[in-house]
Design a protein around this motif. Structure first.
Motif, PDB file in Angstrom:
ATOM      1  N   TYR A  34     -41.375  37.607 -31.752  1.00  0.00           N
ATOM      2  CA  TYR A  34     -40.047  37.720 -32.869  1.00  0.00           C
ATOM      3  C   TYR A  34     -39.177  38.746 -32.206  1.00  0.00           C
ATOM      4  N   ASN A  65     -36.328  28.272 -38.190  1.00  0.00           N
ATOM      5  CA  ASN A  65     -35.998  29.527 -38.490  1.00  0.00           C
ATOM      6  C   ASN A  65     -36.470  30.764 -37.674  1.00  0.00           C
ATOM      7  N   ASN A  67     -38.672  33.156 -38.519  1.00  0.00           N
ATOM      8  CA  ASN A  67     -39.764  33.695 -38.964  1.00  0.00           C
ATOM      9  C   ASN A  67     -41.069  33.596 -37.849  1.00  0.00           C
ATOM     10  N   GLU A 104     -45.720  38.147 -33.476  1.00  0.00           N
ATOM     11  CA  GLU A 104     -45.077  39.156 -34.450  1.00  0.00           C
ATOM     12  C   GLU A 104     -44.749  40.416 -33.187  1.00  0.00           C
ATOM     13  N   ASP A 136     -32.783  43.739 -40.245  1.00  0.00           N
ATOM     14  CA  ASP A 136     -34.008  43.264 -40.728  1.00  0.00           C
ATOM     15  C   ASP A 136     -34.261  44.066 -42.022  1.00  0.00           C
ATOM     16  N   ASP A 169     -38.795  41.253 -44.454  1.00  0.00           N
ATOM     17  CA  ASP A 169     -38.798  40.741 -42.928  1.00  0.00           C
ATOM     18  C   ASP A 169     -40.123  41.436 -42.371  1.00  0.00           C
ATOM     19  N   ASN A 172     -42.969  39.755 -40.023  1.00  0.00           N
ATOM     20  CA  ASN A 172     -42.846  39.457 -38.756  1.00  0.00           C
ATOM     21  C   ASN A 172     -43.319  40.409 -37.647  1.00  0.00           C
TER      22      ASN A 172
END
Length: 374
Positions: A34, A65, A67, A104, A136, A169, A172
């Motif tokens: 991420y 997206n 995520n 992550e 974020d 967020d 993530n």
């Protein structure tokens, strides 16, 4: 006859058709950590072009997206072909890929200690920071922070526990630590000194009661087990009346950590300032390193004192002056000087009478109206 027997005429046909070539641009599977963005490092696959044509701008692909997740859609776009016809010889179909993965990001939390004024507790405050992606929405939280030692010092270890994250967020990120350590300072706590005196006006040699009350400036301080200690120096116009200081003791019945020192002294040995008004001060000297002494800017630790002069006369005021001979022995027949002892009895004319031990007596020779001090 080399074809010369014929006259050939070429006739055009305008019904010819060249069909648009259909090609696919297919996104590739990709896996990334991420990063808060949609970008993919992979380049989509492009079907073969006709001979002579070329790709001017290669296509790119992006996640649908940002995520974290698996089975994520990757979309291709942006192919530009040089075919001499602005790319119109091709019908381009962009084919999605649903095998994208975003994992992550490891989130590392660091703590910075906040200095505080001594309050008698281990409680600390810290500021948390992290490597989260800018903008974020991730809140950094902790449940407790405590000093290793509650006393005044620099660079005291601070332990932080119960670290957590929240926010839209937060999912993530992989939180790598729930505890942290840092350092901070505990600075000395201020005290307030208040002086009270038994009277604003006294007679010379009267007793004066001086009481100083010292308490922490911070009303919420937890002083239990670490009370204010020290001494108070009482002065009148700079002259020490407390023999170097009076030790403080707790004020009975109080819960705010107050201590006090009291002294009762006769108002004597006053500095001669040519005035009857003096300044009484109380200066607290702390022996507990967590508390400060009296500040030079404090005004509550001084009082104005007016000292009234006492009047005294010879005890036998009706006897008049002594007249007559005085006999005294000399040390030898050739020595003309002798030692005599003069005694005066005084009476305080004030009511109530006070202490005359500091009264001054002057003896005189009387010759008519002339008085000559002996």
């Amino acid at each position: 006859n080399n074809g010369d027997n014929y006259a050939v005429t070429y006739v055009d046909n305008s019904a010819g058709v060249i069909q648009v070539k259909g090609i696919n641009v297919t996104a590739k599977a990709d896996t990334k950590v991420y990063d808060g963005g949609l970008s993919s490092d992979e380049t989509p696959e492009v079907d073969d072009l006709a001979t002579g044509d070329a790709v001017t701008t290669a296509p790119t692909q992006a996640y649908l997206n940002k995520n974290v997740g698996t089975g994520k859609t990757l979309k291709a776009s942006g192919l530009v072909i040089n075919d001499g016809n602005n790319g119109d010889n091709y019908a381009v179909t962009y084919v999605d890929n649903s095998a994208g993965v975003i994992t992550e990001l490891d989130l590392i939390i660091e703590a910075t200690g906040v200095n505080k004024v001594y309050d008698g507790t281990f409680t600390a405050t810290v500021n948390l920071s992290s490597n989260k992606i800018a903008n974020d929405v991730v809140a950094l939280n902790y449940s407790s922070a405590s000093f290793a030692d509650p006393n005044v010092a620099n660079n005291i270890p601070v332990n932080v526990s119960g670290i957590s994250i929240s926010g839209t967020d937060a999912s993530n990120y992989n939180l790598t630590n729930t505890i942290a350590s840092t350092t901070a300072n505990i600075t000395i706590a201020a005290t307030n000194t208040t002086l009270n005196i038994s009277a604003g006006q006294v007679r010379f040699m009267d007793n004066l009661t001086m009481t100083a009350v010292i308490k922490p400036a911070n009303s919420t301080i937890n002083y239990q087990g670490n009370t204010i200690t020290g001494k108070v120096v009482f002065r009148i116009n700079g002259l020490d009346y407390s023999d170097g200081g009076v030790l403080v003791v707790p004020v009975p019945g109080t819960t705010d950590g107050s201590v006090q020192a009291t002294i009762i002294k006769q108002v004597a040995e006053l500095p001669n300032l040519g005035t009857a008004t003096y300044l009484v001060t109380a200066v607290f000297v702390s022996t507990n390193s967590n508390y400060s002494g009296t500040s030079n800017t404090e005004t509550s630790n001084s009082k104005t004192l007016k000292v009234v002069q006492r009047n005294a006369d010879p005890r036998n005021v009706t006897a008049g002056f002594y007249t007559g001979d005085v006999f005294a022995w000399t040390t030898s027949s050739s020595f003309s000087k002798a030692t005599i002892t003069l005694i005066a009895s005084l009476k305080d004319n004030n009511d109530p009478a006070g202490d005359l031990r500091a009264a001054k007596v002057t003896f005189y020779y009387v010759n008519g109206l002339t008085l000559t001090p002996i």
